[in-house]
Enzyme design. Structure first.
Site, PDB file in Angstrom:
ATOM      1  CG  ASP A   6      -1.613   1.335   1.429  1.00  0.00           C
ATOM      2  OD1 ASP A   6      -1.945   1.972   0.412  1.00  0.00           O
ATOM      3  OD2 ASP A   6      -1.834   1.731   2.595  1.00  0.00           O
ATOM      4  CB  VAL A   7       2.393   3.189  -2.688  1.00  0.00           C
ATOM      5  CG1 VAL A   7       3.385   4.350  -2.764  1.00  0.00           C
ATOM      6  CG2 VAL A   7       3.070   1.885  -3.059  1.00  0.00           C
ATOM      7  CB  THR A  10       2.691  10.045   4.860  1.00  0.00           C
ATOM      8  OG1 THR A  10       1.955  11.252   4.632  1.00  0.00           O
ATOM      9  CG2 THR A  10       3.750  10.289   5.928  1.00  0.00           C
ATOM     10  N   GLY A 108      -9.504   7.036  -5.633  1.00  0.00           N
ATOM     11  CA  GLY A 108      -8.178   6.520  -5.330  1.00  0.00           C
ATOM     12  C   GLY A 108      -8.169   5.020  -5.114  1.00  0.00           C
ATOM     13  CG  ASP A 110      -6.250   5.481  -0.929  1.00  0.00           C
ATOM     14  OD1 ASP A 110      -6.851   5.789  -1.978  1.00  0.00           O
ATOM     15  OD2 ASP A 110      -5.927   6.316  -0.059  1.00  0.00           O
ATOM     16  CG  ASP A 130      -7.525   5.480   5.281  1.00  0.00           C
ATOM     17  OD1 ASP A 130      -6.705   5.701   6.199  1.00  0.00           O
ATOM     18  OD2 ASP A 130      -7.224   4.851   4.258  1.00  0.00           O
TER      19      ASP A 130
END
Length: 255
Positions: A6-7, A10, A108, A110, A130
């Site tokens: 998971d990029v 931060t 996104g 994510d 999140d």
């Protein structure tokens, strides 16, 4: 063995799944200039420290919100793991998450993975919070569809902006204040940022529930979600595995 990555804006999280359980997870600062060789040398050292042979990796699934990093992570999987990685957002990848928004291409990776990871564990309609660089509240329908959501600056981003924009305000640690009314600059800042974010979350959750008009379960995840445990009145579950569970589910559906 599966490597899930998971990029985030931060941090980048690497998780290893052995087919039954998540066996290891490691975190590094996201840097889009790192090459595949940089990632491999760091990752292999950590794996060796834990007695893990990454040569047994049979799959790699990646969620990234940093487009510049995609090339190097693709090379990491191809060159060092000898697998073709799955990227959330690839048009030929099946997630099972219907994107019921005006511009599906803007959602996104994510948020898609988190919607799926929450849906496979918690029944009914959901609000997935999140807390990372940004704080997002995403609405997931009872069938797992992505219904839309809310994006606001993350708590650390707001704290940094406050420190950088006001010359006399120091950089402080974020923690729950002993009382609402601050008696000095630091306690006043902690009260404003911490309790302000609790009210932001709880207030938005109440508004989403009122607008949605049906029972909803609220799941919190992300790097700083644990800070809010015991303080929020609206969060039902704290679950740090939401996103990587979604990545695992994507891999199962497409392998």
């Amino acid at each position: 063995m599966l490597l899930a990555i998971d990029v985030g804006n931060t941090n980048t999280v690497f998780g290893l799944h052995d087919g039954d359980d998540w066996i290891h997870s490691w975190r590094s600062a996201t840097d889009s200039t790192k090459t595949a060789d940089d990632h491999a040398s760091w990752l292999w050292r950590l794996a060796d420290m834990h007695g893990v042979d990454l040569a047994h990796t049979k799959g790699c699934v990646i969620s990234t919100v940093v487009p510049q990093a995609q090339f190097n992570f693709r090379n990491l999987a191809r060159r060092y793991l000898n697998v073709e990685p799955m990227f959330i957002g690839d048009p030929d990848l099946k997630t099972g998450v219907a994107l019921r928004v005006r511009h599906p291409e803007q959602v996104g990776a994510d948020r898609i993975a988190s919607a799926l990871g929450a849906h496979v564990k918690y029944p009914g309609a959901l609000i997935v919070i999140d807390s990372g660089t940004a704080t997002t509240l995403d609405v997931v329908g009872a069938d797992g569809g992505f219904e839309g959501g809310i994006i606001s600056p993350g708590i650390y981003l707001s704290m940094r902006a406050l420190h950088e924009a006001a010359a006399q305000l120091p950089r402080i640690a974020i923690q729950k204040p002993a009382q609402v009314i601050g008696k000095d600059t630091v306690s006043a800042m902690q009260s404003g940022v911490f309790l302000g974010y609790i009210e932001l979350i709880d207030g938005l959750v109440r508004r989403v529930k009122a607008e949605y008009g049906a029972p909803m379960t609220v799941v919190a995840t992300g790097g700083v979600a644990s800070l809010f445990e015991g303080a929020s009145e609206t969060i039902d579950h704290y679950d740090q595995d939401v996103l990587i569970r979604g990545l695992l589910e994507v891999w199962k559906r497409n392998r």
